[in-house]
Design a protein around this motif. Structure first.
Motif, PDB file in Angstrom:
ATOM      1  N   CYS A  60       0.986  -1.061   0.357  1.00 56.43           N
ATOM      2  CA  CYS A  60       0.009   0.143   0.392  1.00 56.43           C
ATOM      3  C   CYS A  60       0.432   1.269  -0.004  1.00 56.43           C
ATOM      4  CB  CYS A  60      -1.012  -0.124   1.394  1.00 56.43           C
ATOM      5  SG  CYS A  60      -2.326  -0.821   1.144  1.00 56.43           S
ATOM      6  N   ASP A  61       2.201   1.289  -0.487  1.00 56.71           N
ATOM      7  CA  ASP A  61       3.059   2.439  -0.941  1.00 56.71           C
ATOM      8  C   ASP A  61       2.692   2.799  -1.920  1.00 56.71           C
ATOM      9  OD1 ASP A  61       4.171  -0.127  -2.209  1.00 56.71           O
ATOM     10  OD2 ASP A  61       5.841   0.199  -0.818  1.00 56.71           O
ATOM     11  N   SER A  62       1.409   2.600  -2.585  1.00 57.84           N
ATOM     12  CA  SER A  62       1.830   2.589  -4.716  1.00 57.84           C
ATOM     13  C   SER A  62       0.931   3.595  -4.927  1.00 57.84           C
ATOM     14  CB  SER A  62       2.510   1.835  -5.285  1.00 57.84           C
ATOM     15  OG  SER A  62       3.257   0.994  -5.380  1.00 57.84           O
ATOM     16  N   ILE A  63      -0.813   3.518  -3.286  1.00 57.09           N
ATOM     17  CA  ILE A  63      -1.627   4.031  -3.906  1.00 57.09           C
ATOM     18  C   ILE A  63      -1.572   5.362  -3.502  1.00 57.09           C
ATOM     19  CG2 ILE A  63      -4.414   4.745  -2.928  1.00 57.09           C
ATOM     20  CD1 ILE A  63      -4.107   1.519  -1.683  1.00 57.09           C
ATOM     21  N   SER A  64      -2.233   6.203  -4.866  1.00 62.81           N
ATOM     22  CA  SER A  64      -2.229   7.735  -4.831  1.00 62.81           C
ATOM     23  C   SER A  64      -3.317   8.236  -3.785  1.00 62.81           C
ATOM     24  CB  SER A  64      -2.921   8.445  -5.997  1.00 62.81           C
ATOM     25  OG  SER A  64      -4.704   8.219  -5.577  1.00 62.81           O
ATOM     26  N   PHE A  65      -2.544   9.753  -3.275  1.00 64.54           N
ATOM     27  CA  PHE A  65      -3.074  10.693  -2.042  1.00 64.54           C
ATOM     28  C   PHE A  65      -4.635  10.464  -2.040  1.00 64.54           C
ATOM     29  CE2 PHE A  65      -4.490  13.890   0.771  1.00 64.54           C
ATOM     30  CZ  PHE A  65      -3.805  13.975   1.078  1.00 64.54           C
ATOM     31  N   GLU A  66      -5.090  10.821  -2.799  1.00 66.51           N
ATOM     32  CA  GLU A  66      -6.708  10.739  -3.221  1.00 66.51           C
ATOM     33  C   GLU A  66      -6.928   9.565  -3.019  1.00 66.51           C
ATOM     34  OE1 GLU A  66      -9.147  11.482  -6.508  1.00 66.51           O
ATOM     35  OE2 GLU A  66      -7.506  12.200  -6.692  1.00 66.51           O
ATOM     36  N   ASN A  67      -6.564   8.955  -3.469  1.00 67.27           N
ATOM     37  CA  ASN A  67      -7.162   6.776  -3.587  1.00 67.27           C
ATOM     38  C   ASN A  67      -6.938   6.942  -2.223  1.00 67.27           C
ATOM     39  OD1 ASN A  67      -8.839   7.143  -5.979  1.00 67.27           O
ATOM     40  ND2 ASN A  67      -6.837   6.415  -6.974  1.00 67.27           N
ATOM     41  N   ARG A  68      -5.987   6.677  -1.663  1.00 60.29           N
ATOM     42  CA  ARG A  68      -6.366   6.870  -0.248  1.00 60.29           C
ATOM     43  C   ARG A  68      -6.565   7.152   0.780  1.00 60.29           C
ATOM     44  NH1 ARG A  68      -1.398   4.377   2.464  1.00 60.29           N
ATOM     45  NH2 ARG A  68      -0.136   4.465   0.560  1.00 60.29           N
ATOM     46  N   ILE A  69      -6.654   8.543   0.231  1.00 59.64           N
ATOM     47  CA  ILE A  69      -8.441   9.105   1.509  1.00 59.64           C
ATOM     48  C   ILE A  69      -9.623   8.864   1.357  1.00 59.64           C
ATOM     49  CG2 ILE A  69      -9.076  11.252   2.229  1.00 59.64           C
ATOM     50  CD1 ILE A  69      -6.355  11.039   3.342  1.00 59.64           C
ATOM     51  N   ARG A  70      -9.477   8.683   0.255  1.00 54.38           N
ATOM     52  CA  ARG A  70     -11.204   7.961  -0.864  1.00 54.38           C
ATOM     53  C   ARG A  70     -11.270   7.111  -0.349  1.00 54.38           C
ATOM     54  NH1 ARG A  70     -12.797   7.049  -7.047  1.00 54.38           N
ATOM     55  NH2 ARG A  70     -15.316   6.965  -7.120  1.00 54.38           N
ATOM     56  N   PHE A  71     -10.759   5.459  -0.379  1.00 54.77           N
ATOM     57  CA  PHE A  71     -10.813   4.134  -0.177  1.00 54.77           C
ATOM     58  C   PHE A  71     -10.701   3.836   1.001  1.00 54.77           C
ATOM     59  CE2 PHE A  71     -11.076   4.861  -4.635  1.00 54.77           C
ATOM     60  CZ  PHE A  71     -12.636   4.293  -4.881  1.00 54.77           C
ATOM     61  N   ALA A  72      -9.895   4.554   2.318  1.00 54.82           N
ATOM     62  CA  ALA A  72      -9.177   4.360   3.398  1.00 54.82           C
ATOM     63  C   ALA A  72     -10.611   3.381   4.364  1.00 54.82           C
ATOM     64  CB  ALA A  72      -9.282   5.787   4.724  1.00 54.82           C
ATOM     65  N   ASP A  73     -11.471   3.433   4.343  1.00 50.63           N
ATOM     66  CA  ASP A  73     -11.845   2.104   5.048  1.00 50.63           C
ATOM     67  C   ASP A  73     -12.049   0.496   3.905  1.00 50.63           C
ATOM     68  OD1 ASP A  73     -13.224   2.551   2.516  1.00 50.63           O
ATOM     69  OD2 ASP A  73     -15.545   2.111   3.387  1.00 50.63           O
ATOM     70  N   ARG A  74     -11.290   0.764   3.375  1.00 48.95           N
ATOM     71  CA  ARG A  74     -10.901  -0.323   2.425  1.00 48.95           C
ATOM     72  C   ARG A  74      -8.899  -0.940   2.080  1.00 48.95           C
ATOM     73  NH1 ARG A  74     -15.158   0.842  -2.023  1.00 48.95           N
ATOM     74  NH2 ARG A  74     -16.047   2.053  -0.155  1.00 48.95           N
ATOM     75  N   ILE A  75      -8.339  -0.040   2.435  1.00 44.98           N
ATOM     76  CA  ILE A  75      -7.304  -0.544   2.172  1.00 44.98           C
ATOM     77  C   ILE A  75      -6.958  -1.401   3.864  1.00 44.98           C
ATOM     78  CG2 ILE A  75      -4.616   0.532   2.884  1.00 44.98           C
ATOM     79  CD1 ILE A  75      -5.433   3.023   1.056  1.00 44.98           C
ATOM     80  N   PHE A  76      -6.051  -2.417   3.104  1.00 44.17           N
ATOM     81  CA  PHE A  76      -5.152  -3.501   4.099  1.00 44.17           C
ATOM     82  C   PHE A  76      -3.527  -3.676   4.069  1.00 44.17           C
ATOM     83  CE2 PHE A  76      -9.825  -4.294   3.215  1.00 44.17           C
ATOM     84  CZ  PHE A  76     -10.678  -4.661   5.515  1.00 44.17           C
ATOM     85  N   PRO A  77      -3.309  -2.755   4.385  1.00 42.73           N
ATOM     86  CA  PRO A  77      -1.944  -2.783   4.418  1.00 42.73           C
ATOM     87  C   PRO A  77      -1.100  -4.484   5.311  1.00 42.73           C
ATOM     88  CG  PRO A  77      -2.038  -1.229   5.724  1.00 42.73           C
ATOM     89  CD  PRO A  77      -3.124  -1.498   5.763  1.00 42.73           C
ATOM     90  N   ASP A  78      -0.296  -4.674   4.982  1.00 39.78           N
ATOM     91  CA  ASP A  78       0.626  -6.312   4.457  1.00 39.78           C
ATOM     92  C   ASP A  78       1.908  -5.684   4.125  1.00 39.78           C
ATOM     93  OD1 ASP A  78       1.660  -8.227   4.491  1.00 39.78           O
ATOM     94  OD2 ASP A  78      -0.169  -9.476   4.308  1.00 39.78           O
ATOM     95  N   GLY A  79       2.710  -5.528   5.153  1.00 40.10           N
ATOM     96  CA  GLY A  79       4.286  -4.749   4.696  1.00 40.10           C
ATOM     97  C   GLY A  79       5.403  -6.308   4.706  1.00 40.10           C
ATOM     98  N   GLU A  80       4.570  -7.355   5.042  1.00 36.19           N
ATOM     99  CA  GLU A  80       6.141  -8.924   5.562  1.00 36.19           C
ATOM    100  C   GLU A  80       6.334  -8.637   3.996  1.00 36.19           C
ATOM    101  OE1 GLU A  80       6.779 -12.416   4.193  1.00 36.19           O
ATOM    102  OE2 GLU A  80       4.454 -11.674   3.522  1.00 36.19           O
ATOM    103  N   GLN A  81       7.156  -9.155   4.023  1.00 39.12           N
ATOM    104  CA  GLN A  81       8.512  -8.686   2.864  1.00 39.12           C
ATOM    105  C   GLN A  81       8.674 -10.594   2.578  1.00 39.12           C
ATOM    106  OE1 GLN A  81       9.407  -5.885   1.293  1.00 39.12           O
ATOM    107  NE2 GLN A  81       7.740  -5.553   2.329  1.00 39.12           N
ATOM    108  N   GLU A  82       7.992 -11.476   2.527  1.00 40.77           N
ATOM    109  CA  GLU A  82       8.502 -12.850   1.693  1.00 40.77           C
ATOM    110  C   GLU A  82       8.033 -13.474   1.337  1.00 40.77           C
ATOM    111  OE1 GLU A  82      11.208 -14.493   2.874  1.00 40.77           O
ATOM    112  OE2 GLU A  82      11.330 -12.696   4.160  1.00 40.77           O
ATOM    113  N   SER A  83       6.509 -12.357   0.403  1.00 37.64           N
ATOM    114  CA  SER A  83       5.419 -13.105  -0.650  1.00 37.64           C
ATOM    115  C   SER A  83       5.375 -11.570  -1.475  1.00 37.64           C
ATOM    116  CB  SER A  83       4.521 -13.715   0.524  1.00 37.64           C
ATOM    117  OG  SER A  83       3.983 -12.439   1.145  1.00 37.64           O
ATOM    118  N   ASN A  84       4.473 -11.942  -2.424  1.00 33.56           N
ATOM    119  CA  ASN A  84       4.001 -10.607  -3.062  1.00 33.56           C
ATOM    120  C   ASN A  84       2.779 -10.438  -3.060  1.00 33.56           C
ATOM    121  OD1 ASN A  84       3.018 -12.008  -4.945  1.00 33.56           O
ATOM    122  ND2 ASN A  84       3.796 -12.243  -6.584  1.00 33.56           N
TER     123      ASN A  84
END
Length: 212
Positions: A60-84
């Motif tokens: 979730c580091d590629s989502i535009s700022f506008e979309n990050r705000i607009r869809f804040a309720d359905r963003i599920f970050p997963d920073g685990e680095q062992e999978s794509n």
């Protein structure tokens, strides 16, 4: 963009970060999807095309700022680095009981991502009923005897992920209890009729090319 259909809670369409589909079949899958998950990088394009994802999963580091705000309720970050991001999206679906999964936009752009996404189907099938639809055909992973609906002349390719014997019936060039040592060895086959069968206890990915 999406009319959707009744959501029974078991099905999900994952929009990956490859080439967005243009063929009518994958586009219709999106149109009728009851639940859509966008991999992180795919969300911007999907939203720009008029889509409204039910979930956005990944770094979730590629989502535009506008979309990050607009869809804040359905963003599920997963920073685990062992999978794509595709694997994270599949895992997200499975955790919510959505085991019937169709992946679109999983190929194109970077070839290394394409190969990786296709090969991962063999892992996903352990827990999910999964397939990948592209602009050219359908990838289906199997690990036991499976019969496919087909038509005479349909182009078919088999990709063996592990060194297990494969036997086919209903294909122009039969494979009989053979171990395929390289991915090219099972390609460019052809169906003889309205079905064909692939029999193997190993992980095999079957590709069926769309008819004209």
């Amino acid at each position: 963009m999406r009319s959707g259909k009744r959501d029974d809670g078991s099905t999900a369409i994952i929009v990956a970060n490859g080439n967005y589909p243009r063929h009518p079949l994958p586009l219709s899958v999106i149109e009728q999807a009851p639940y859509i998950v966008c991999c992180d990088g795919a969300a911007n394009h999907f939203i720009e095309a008029g889509g409204s994802p039910d979930a956005i999963v990944g770094d979730c580091d590629s989502i535009s700022f506008e979309n990050r705000i607009r869809f804040a309720d359905r963003i599920f970050p997963d920073g685990e680095q062992e999978s794509n991001d595709l694997t994270k999206s599949v895992r997200f679906c499975l955790e919510r009981g959505r085991k019937n999964i169709v992946i679109v936009a999983g190929t194109g752009l970077r070839e290394d991502h394409t190969l990786g996404n296709i090969s991962l189907l063999a892992d996903y099938q352990v827990e999910a009923n999964v397939k990948m639809i592209t602009d050219y055909g359908i990838f289906t992973p199997i690990r036991s005897r499976t019969t496919f609906h087909s038509f005479a002349g349909e182009q078919v390719s088999l990709f063996s992920i592990d060194r297990k014997p494969i036997t086919t019936t209903g294909l122009k060039y039969p494979i009989v209890n053979r171990v395929l040592d390289n991915w090219w060895q099972g390609t460019l086959n052809e169906s003889l009729g309205d079905s064909f069968t692939v029999d193997s206890c190993g992980k095999v990915i079957v590709f069926q090319v769309f008819g004209c």
